[in-house]
Design a protein around this motif. Structure first.
Motif, PDB file in Angstrom:
ATOM      1  N   ASP A   4      -0.787   2.231 -13.952  1.00 49.12           N
ATOM      2  CA  ASP A   4      -0.728   3.679 -14.080  1.00 49.12           C
ATOM      3  C   ASP A   4       0.454   4.305 -14.861  1.00 49.12           C
ATOM      4  O   ASP A   4       2.239   3.314 -14.334  1.00 49.12           O
ATOM      5  N   SER A   5       0.218   3.911 -16.478  1.00 54.03           N
ATOM      6  CA  SER A   5       1.915   3.922 -16.920  1.00 54.03           C
ATOM      7  C   SER A   5       3.036   4.952 -16.647  1.00 54.03           C
ATOM      8  O   SER A   5       4.181   5.578 -17.807  1.00 54.03           O
ATOM      9  N   HIS A   6       1.904   6.280 -16.494  1.00 60.67           N
ATOM     10  CA  HIS A   6       3.015   8.003 -16.220  1.00 60.67           C
ATOM     11  C   HIS A   6       1.958   8.595 -15.456  1.00 60.67           C
ATOM     12  O   HIS A   6       1.231   8.851 -15.799  1.00 60.67           O
ATOM     13  N   CYS A   7       2.565   8.395 -14.249  1.00 54.77           N
ATOM     14  CA  CYS A   7       2.436   9.771 -13.024  1.00 54.77           C
ATOM     15  C   CYS A   7       3.332  10.743 -13.066  1.00 54.77           C
ATOM     16  O   CYS A   7       4.564  10.328 -12.632  1.00 54.77           O
ATOM     17  N   HIS A   8       2.455  11.627 -12.137  1.00 60.51           N
ATOM     18  CA  HIS A   8       4.132  12.298 -11.459  1.00 60.51           C
ATOM     19  C   HIS A   8       3.860  12.592  -9.974  1.00 60.51           C
ATOM     20  O   HIS A   8       3.713  13.293  -9.376  1.00 60.51           O
ATOM     21  N   VAL A   9       3.493  11.302  -9.327  1.00 54.13           N
ATOM     22  CA  VAL A   9       3.599  11.659  -7.732  1.00 54.13           C
ATOM     23  C   VAL A   9       4.542  11.795  -6.865  1.00 54.13           C
ATOM     24  O   VAL A   9       4.502  12.283  -5.250  1.00 54.13           O
ATOM     25  N   ASP A  10       5.301  12.837  -7.876  1.00 50.58           N
ATOM     26  CA  ASP A  10       6.726  12.867  -6.999  1.00 50.58           C
ATOM     27  C   ASP A  10       6.554  14.706  -6.752  1.00 50.58           C
ATOM     28  O   ASP A  10       7.207  15.605  -6.332  1.00 50.58           O
ATOM     29  N   PHE A  11       5.985  14.981  -8.052  1.00 46.84           N
ATOM     30  CA  PHE A  11       4.881  16.582  -7.696  1.00 46.84           C
ATOM     31  C   PHE A  11       4.766  16.773  -6.299  1.00 46.84           C
ATOM     32  O   PHE A  11       4.123  15.556  -5.246  1.00 46.84           O
ATOM     33  N   PRO A  12       5.286  18.009  -5.600  1.00 48.45           N
ATOM     34  CA  PRO A  12       4.878  17.687  -4.160  1.00 48.45           C
ATOM     35  C   PRO A  12       2.749  18.410  -3.761  1.00 48.45           C
ATOM     36  O   PRO A  12       2.785  17.326  -2.527  1.00 48.45           O
ATOM     37  N   LEU A  14       0.923  15.720  -4.890  1.00 43.70           N
ATOM     38  CA  LEU A  14       0.803  14.115  -4.125  1.00 43.70           C
ATOM     39  C   LEU A  14       2.087  13.780  -3.350  1.00 43.70           C
ATOM     40  O   LEU A  14       1.676  12.640  -2.704  1.00 43.70           O
ATOM     41  N   ALA A  15       2.901  13.901  -3.380  1.00 45.45           N
ATOM     42  CA  ALA A  15       3.497  13.659  -2.582  1.00 45.45           C
ATOM     43  C   ALA A  15       3.776  13.447  -1.156  1.00 45.45           C
ATOM     44  O   ALA A  15       3.910  12.695  -0.156  1.00 45.45           O
ATOM     45  N   ALA A  16       2.574  14.822  -0.656  1.00 47.76           N
ATOM     46  CA  ALA A  16       2.371  15.551   0.205  1.00 47.76           C
ATOM     47  C   ALA A  16       1.064  13.931   0.731  1.00 47.76           C
ATOM     48  O   ALA A  16       0.804  14.177   2.222  1.00 47.76           O
ATOM     49  N   GLN A  17       0.322  13.342   0.159  1.00 45.50           N
ATOM     50  CA  GLN A  17      -0.921  12.424   0.051  1.00 45.50           C
ATOM     51  C   GLN A  17      -0.047  10.777  -0.129  1.00 45.50           C
ATOM     52  O   GLN A  17      -1.104  10.328  -0.559  1.00 45.50           O
ATOM     53  N   MET A  18       1.394  10.488   0.117  1.00 46.64           N
ATOM     54  CA  MET A  18       1.575   9.332  -0.359  1.00 46.64           C
ATOM     55  C   MET A  18       0.732   8.332   0.392  1.00 46.64           C
ATOM     56  O   MET A  18       0.420   7.353  -0.125  1.00 46.64           O
ATOM     57  N   ALA A  23      -3.562   3.903  -0.624  1.00 41.33           N
ATOM     58  CA  ALA A  23      -4.699   3.056  -0.270  1.00 41.33           C
ATOM     59  C   ALA A  23      -5.733   3.025  -1.595  1.00 41.33           C
ATOM     60  O   ALA A  23      -6.615   2.195  -1.498  1.00 41.33           O
ATOM     61  N   ARG A  24      -5.477   4.387  -1.653  1.00 44.46           N
ATOM     62  CA  ARG A  24      -7.093   4.741  -3.715  1.00 44.46           C
ATOM     63  C   ARG A  24      -6.511   3.679  -4.418  1.00 44.46           C
ATOM     64  O   ARG A  24      -6.879   2.593  -4.835  1.00 44.46           O
ATOM     65  N   LEU A 215      -7.699  17.412  -8.558  1.00 43.62           N
ATOM     66  CA  LEU A 215      -6.119  16.520  -9.125  1.00 43.62           C
ATOM     67  C   LEU A 215      -6.614  15.141  -8.901  1.00 43.62           C
ATOM     68  O   LEU A 215      -7.166  14.499  -8.616  1.00 43.62           O
ATOM     69  N   ASN A 216      -5.332  15.109 -10.264  1.00 38.26           N
ATOM     70  CA  ASN A 216      -5.807  13.792 -10.225  1.00 38.26           C
ATOM     71  C   ASN A 216      -4.419  12.798  -9.394  1.00 38.26           C
ATOM     72  O   ASN A 216      -3.465  13.521  -9.421  1.00 38.26           O
ATOM     73  N   ASP A 217      -5.126  11.749  -9.137  1.00 42.08           N
ATOM     74  CA  ASP A 217      -3.634  10.277  -9.369  1.00 42.08           C
ATOM     75  C   ASP A 217      -3.367   9.036  -9.517  1.00 42.08           C
ATOM     76  O   ASP A 217      -4.830   8.949 -10.323  1.00 42.08           O
ATOM     77  N   PRO A 218      -3.172   8.178  -9.659  1.00 45.02           N
ATOM     78  CA  PRO A 218      -3.003   6.807 -10.196  1.00 45.02           C
ATOM     79  C   PRO A 218      -4.053   5.763 -10.209  1.00 45.02           C
ATOM     80  O   PRO A 218      -4.140   4.670 -10.575  1.00 45.02           O
TER      81      PRO A 218
END
Length: 259
Positions: A4-12, A14-18, A23-24, A215-218
């Motif tokens: 995934d060349s571009h994501c914002h997993v630091d946004f709250p 997503l960060a809350a479910q790292m 795992a996904r 909600l999207n994720d990598p």
């Protein structure tokens, strides 16, 4: 392996479910994700997150939509880019869709990022919306081709794609390419040379079909690859291999850090 060349997993959100996200990602063979900076006040949290997870890497930059925030200087960007997990400058660029009026400050900020990328030798992550002509003009004026980079979440025409590639930039497709009404973008995806394609989620936004509106994720970047492969009538493994090789070619600091 997918990237995934571009994501914002630091946004709250997503960060809350790292743990679940990681795992996904593993289940979908997404081994690497680039967590892209949008402002400087939140950058320490982004860095702390990527430091904890070998799958994650970071950029440093200030998004053009952030009007009332700390302005980055070239020296500041270059200094932060020395962190071993920072592999790009951005996201930066121009956005005339969300903001109007005198946007000289946006163009000045964009120039700072291009100059920083040239100085530190890292690629640029460029956001452009309703501003393609000015974006390309500033890229040419500031010598962005010397830094190289990616036009992220691409939604522009084939002519803009070709002009960007002429400046040594890659074109990254997000979940938008899976939308039924994205016919012009799908046409661009079919014309792209394989050695210039990247894929991304831009999560938590722009979840691809069949998850649109959620909600999207990598882990969902595989659906972008599948759609591009379907449009081109080729096996998805071709897009998987090409986009992954392109990612590590562009963001080559990752390889130097032993990923």
């Amino acid at each position: 392996m997918y990237v995934d060349s571009h994501c914002h997993v630091d946004f709250p959100e997503l960060a809350a479910q790292m743990p679940d996200i990681l795992a996904r990602m593993k289940n979908n063979h997404v081994d690497t994700a680039l967590c892209v900076s949008v402002n400087l006040p939140n950058w320490p949290n982004l860095i702390a997150l990527v430091e904890r997870h070998p799958e994650l890497w970071a950029s440093v930059g200030v998004h053009p939509d952030y009007e009332d925030t700390i302005e980055p200087t070239v020296d500041d960007l270059v200094s932060r880019a020395t962190h071993p997990k920072v592999v790009a400058i951005g996201e930066t660029g121009l956005d005339y869709f969300r903001l109007t009026g005198d946007l000289t400050w946006q163009r000045d900020r964009f120039r700072q990022h291009i100059r920083a990328a040239r100085r530190c030798g890292l690629p640029l992550i460029i956001h452009t919306r309703s501003s393609a002509e000015d974006t390309l003009t500033l890229m040419r004026e500031e010598g962005a081709e010397q830094a190289r980079g990616v036009m992220h979440c691409f939604t522009e025409s084939w002519d803009v794609a070709r002009a960007s590639m002429d400046l040594n930039f890659y074109i990254s497709f997000s979940g938008i390419v899976t939308f039924k009404n994205a016919l012009a973008l799908q046409d661009v995806a079919t014309k792209m040379p394989l050695d210039r394609i990247l894929i991304e989620t831009d999560s938590p936004y722009l979840a691809p079909v069949p998850f649109r509106g959620k909600l999207n994720d990598p882990s969902k970047v595989i659906y972008v690859a599948e759609k591009i492969a379907e449009l081109r009538g080729i096996p998805v493994s071709v897009i998987e291999q090409a986009s992954t090789e392109n990612f590590f070619t562009l963001f080559n600091k990752i390889c130097h850090q032993g990923a």
